[in-house]
Scaffold this motif. Structure first.
Motif, PDB file in Angstrom:
ATOM      1  N   GLU A 182       0.812  -1.241  -0.137  1.00 28.78           N
ATOM      2  CA  GLU A 182      -0.062  -0.070  -0.193  1.00 28.78           C
ATOM      3  C   GLU A 182       0.876   1.264   0.084  1.00 28.78           C
ATOM      4  O   GLU A 182       0.349   2.248  -0.355  1.00 28.78           O
ATOM      5  CB  GLU A 182      -0.977  -0.008   1.108  1.00 28.78           C
ATOM      6  CG  GLU A 182      -2.018  -0.998   1.200  1.00 28.78           C
ATOM      7  CD  GLU A 182      -3.003  -0.751   2.124  1.00 28.78           C
ATOM      8  OE1 GLU A 182      -2.860   0.046   3.226  1.00 28.78           O
ATOM      9  OE2 GLU A 182      -4.032  -1.815   2.278  1.00 28.78           O
ATOM     10  N   GLY A 183       2.020   1.218   0.500  1.00 29.22           N
ATOM     11  CA  GLY A 183       3.122   2.347   0.589  1.00 29.22           C
ATOM     12  C   GLY A 183       2.457   3.599   1.450  1.00 29.22           C
ATOM     13  O   GLY A 183       1.398   3.302   2.128  1.00 29.22           O
ATOM     14  N   ARG A 184       3.046   4.585   1.161  1.00 32.64           N
ATOM     15  CA  ARG A 184       2.492   5.876   1.918  1.00 32.64           C
ATOM     16  C   ARG A 184       1.013   6.261   1.579  1.00 32.64           C
ATOM     17  O   ARG A 184       0.732   6.110   0.358  1.00 32.64           O
ATOM     18  CB  ARG A 184       3.569   7.026   1.759  1.00 32.64           C
ATOM     19  CG  ARG A 184       5.113   6.746   2.310  1.00 32.64           C
ATOM     20  CD  ARG A 184       6.012   7.745   1.832  1.00 32.64           C
ATOM     21  NE  ARG A 184       5.588   9.135   2.217  1.00 32.64           N
ATOM     22  CZ  ARG A 184       6.111  10.107   1.949  1.00 32.64           C
ATOM     23  NH1 ARG A 184       7.218  10.053   1.297  1.00 32.64           N
ATOM     24  NH2 ARG A 184       5.602  11.258   2.610  1.00 32.64           N
ATOM     25  N   PRO A 185       0.477   7.008   2.531  1.00 32.06           N
ATOM     26  CA  PRO A 185      -0.808   7.461   1.966  1.00 32.06           C
ATOM     27  C   PRO A 185      -0.669   8.691   1.041  1.00 32.06           C
ATOM     28  O   PRO A 185       0.319   9.228   1.027  1.00 32.06           O
ATOM     29  CB  PRO A 185      -1.254   8.050   3.531  1.00 32.06           C
ATOM     30  CG  PRO A 185      -0.418   7.649   4.477  1.00 32.06           C
ATOM     31  CD  PRO A 185       0.949   7.000   4.050  1.00 32.06           C
ATOM     32  N   THR A 186      -1.599   8.463  -0.022  1.00 31.45           N
ATOM     33  CA  THR A 186      -1.551   9.503  -1.099  1.00 31.45           C
ATOM     34  C   THR A 186      -2.105  10.998  -0.539  1.00 31.45           C
ATOM     35  O   THR A 186      -2.522  10.809   0.694  1.00 31.45           O
ATOM     36  CB  THR A 186      -2.298   9.082  -2.277  1.00 31.45           C
ATOM     37  OG1 THR A 186      -3.791   9.014  -1.898  1.00 31.45           O
ATOM     38  CG2 THR A 186      -1.523   7.942  -2.770  1.00 31.45           C
ATOM     39  N   LYS A 187      -2.234  11.727  -1.357  1.00 30.22           N
ATOM     40  CA  LYS A 187      -2.755  13.155  -1.026  1.00 30.22           C
ATOM     41  C   LYS A 187      -4.252  12.952  -0.772  1.00 30.22           C
ATOM     42  O   LYS A 187      -5.061  13.625  -0.124  1.00 30.22           O
ATOM     43  CB  LYS A 187      -2.404  14.185  -2.135  1.00 30.22           C
ATOM     44  CG  LYS A 187      -2.812  15.726  -1.593  1.00 30.22           C
ATOM     45  CD  LYS A 187      -2.361  16.556  -2.843  1.00 30.22           C
ATOM     46  CE  LYS A 187      -0.949  17.283  -2.407  1.00 30.22           C
ATOM     47  NZ  LYS A 187      -0.501  18.440  -3.406  1.00 30.22           N
ATOM     48  N   LYS A 188      -4.748  12.155  -1.700  1.00 29.90           N
ATOM     49  CA  LYS A 188      -6.114  11.932  -1.802  1.00 29.90           C
ATOM     50  C   LYS A 188      -6.556  11.382  -0.234  1.00 29.90           C
ATOM     51  O   LYS A 188      -7.426  11.373   0.283  1.00 29.90           O
ATOM     52  CB  LYS A 188      -6.284  11.002  -2.918  1.00 29.90           C
ATOM     53  CG  LYS A 188      -8.095  11.059  -3.156  1.00 29.90           C
ATOM     54  CD  LYS A 188      -8.329   9.987  -4.330  1.00 29.90           C
ATOM     55  CE  LYS A 188      -9.773   9.600  -4.448  1.00 29.90           C
ATOM     56  NZ  LYS A 188     -10.651   9.526  -3.240  1.00 29.90           N
TER      57      LYS A 188
END
Length: 126
Positions: free
Chosen positions: A104-110
């Motif tokens: 999933e990685g880092r949270p996105t701006k969305k």
């Protein structure tokens, strides 16, 4: 045979330099003494090493002539690592998966915007 070469030959480390680095950092003990990479090991010695958050306990049976295949490793050592050490590592992995799934990685701006919108809605309801 040197302890770093032995651990490399019995496939505990992928390269000899990684085994040497682990020894320099104090993660390898022979008969309960922290050792340098050049320390010789003999049949009957007990090697304790910490790798990937697991404390391995190995008894040296014989010295391999060079790096051996995975099927032949048991001719040269007896793994006396307690099963609890592997179970503890498994629990650590499960805890990490619970926090954030792999890939999933880092949270996105969305994701951040959605979270702030949700928090704002909760504040307005109260």
């Amino acid at each position: 045979m040197r302890v770093d070469k032995y651990l490399w030959a019995t496939r505990y480390f992928k390269t000899r330099s990684k085994a040497t680095d682990a020894s320099k950092k104090g993660r390898i003990r022979v008969n309960d003494a922290i050792v340098k990479p050049a320390r010789d090991v003999y049949p009957g010695d007990i090697i304790k090493l910490r790798k990937d958050q697991i404390d391995y306990v190995i008894e040296v049976i014989d010295l391999p002539p060079s790096r051996v295949g995975n099927k032949l490793v048991d001719l040269y050592r007896v793994d006396r690592t307690p099963k609890e050490n592997f179970e503890a590592r498994k629990m650590i992995e499960l805890n990490q998966d619970y926090y954030r799934r792999k890939g999933e990685g880092r949270p996105t701006k969305k994701d951040r915007r959605d979270l702030s919108d949700l928090l704002r809605q909760q504040d307005e309801e109260e």
